[in-house]
Design an enzyme around this catalytic site. Sequence first.
Site, PDB file in Angstrom:
ATOM      1  N   HIS A 322       0.964  -1.178  -0.140  1.00 21.64           N
ATOM      2  CA  HIS A 322       0.059  -0.025   0.046  1.00 21.64           C
ATOM      3  C   HIS A 322       0.891   1.117   0.033  1.00 21.64           C
ATOM      4  O   HIS A 322       0.579   2.487  -0.318  1.00 21.64           O
ATOM      5  CB  HIS A 322      -1.091   0.043   1.218  1.00 21.64           C
ATOM      6  CG  HIS A 322      -2.118  -0.928   1.161  1.00 21.64           C
ATOM      7  ND1 HIS A 322      -2.079  -2.517   1.416  1.00 21.64           N
ATOM      8  CD2 HIS A 322      -3.493  -0.674   0.625  1.00 21.64           C
ATOM      9  CE1 HIS A 322      -3.403  -2.700   1.056  1.00 21.64           C
ATOM     10  NE2 HIS A 322      -4.026  -1.793   0.720  1.00 21.64           N
ATOM     11  N   GLY A 323       2.000   1.121   0.613  1.00 22.51           N
ATOM     12  CA  GLY A 323       2.898   2.395   0.448  1.00 22.51           C
ATOM     13  C   GLY A 323       4.090   2.138   1.201  1.00 22.51           C
ATOM     14  O   GLY A 323       4.297   1.297   1.932  1.00 22.51           O
TER      15      GLY A 323
END
Length: 467
Positions: A322-323
């Site tokens: 996700h990041g």
Amino acid sequence: MNFVSLQFLLFFGVVYGLYWSCSTNRVRTILLTIASYLFYAAWDWRFCSLMLLVTLNAYCAGRALQRDHTRALPVLVASIGSSVAVLAVFKYLDFLALNATSLFEALGLKLSVPLPSILLPVGISFYTFHAISYVADVHRRKVAPSTNFLTLALYIAFFPQLIAGPIVRASSFLPQLYRKRHFGPTQQMHGVLLFLRGLLYKAVIADTLALIVDPVFADVAGSNASSLTTAAIAFYGQIYFDFAGYSCMALGTARCFGYRLPRNFDYPYQATSVTEFWRRWHISLSSWLRDYLYVPLGGNRGSHARTHRNLFLTFIIGGLWHGASWNFVLWGALHGTGLCVHKAWSTVRSEFNLPGLGPILGRAIALALTQLWVLVGWVFFRAETLPDAMMILRAIGNSPLEGTRDGTILLILGVIAADHVFRPSRRRAPHSDRFAEKAVWVSLGAAAALLIMLMPVAQKSFIYFQF
């Protein structure tokens, strides 16, 4: 190009008209491939070459596996390694360099790692996962390798799901490209209904909640406990309506072209365990992590300790997907822990035949605990820094009901509950009555006009565009 924009509606209208004017599958494939690259170029044309490179890598790997399966493992490793390398360079190089510098400083060393300034290509996590799953499925012989480069290019770049999913399997999508699509009023109506539902979720509900969330998370230190608690609950609703809204719009757009994408949400806020939550939230990602990461790590084969290790590692990597941030790592670790705890508890209950609390009370407690766990995770997911996240959690812990005084939290939870309780029926209504069909189309037009009037003046980008 945001789905909630006049630019997209014009783009869709032109492509839609040209598509249904084409008489052959080949021409339609060419049209949709060109349209998908134009759609991506609207964000940043420079990264079209990167997506093309990832597609070419997958195509060559598939053909190599078809020609000589004795060299399957080296081809598989080289292809997947290349796709992962592309993702690592563009998404994680800054993060790795920054943490290496911090580590050297903590050790008392003055060695400084240069920090690269790399622009993150939108949707890179999604189209690289498409390429990886395609090569892996060809290797497993779950799907025949594509002999037509354009067909594979369309699978990876198909514009409705290109930017934020759902993550589509080649075995599900490629066979649809080989069959000619036929225009049908019922199919079109379902597509429009899905799109309008997504538009309602995103433009009316999620973007309204963003007006509560964004100012508070931008100034956590300057906000009081009531504002922090309300903003956390508001984000709990915002991310659901934002991402579920995008998924509905993606499914609806694809349906208008005659294609079916997999369902990505199944009312996750009624889940009574973290395990059930991940069967309902971002279904295409959780099933991808299960099939291409958890199972290859060993899955539930072996001891309980190994199973828990595999679950935890899978969700640590899922958090990083996700990041590039420690907050996402902690979010993944939190969900990995929740999955392990639920699995261990289920094993203990089964082995010792522990009594339950009754169907109603037991479900209510399980629902409350699960959703509180999810809420805590969303705080880490949204907060800019770890200290910000801890400050918000302390505010929630010290005054969990502060925000209910003005009714804001109750209103937000009421909207979420209403969506889960009054869900659309899956039963198909008959469409033989021409008058009824016309009435549906008139209603759809009126709903579209109403939604456009209700949209906030300033529309926000979808949250998952950053991934």
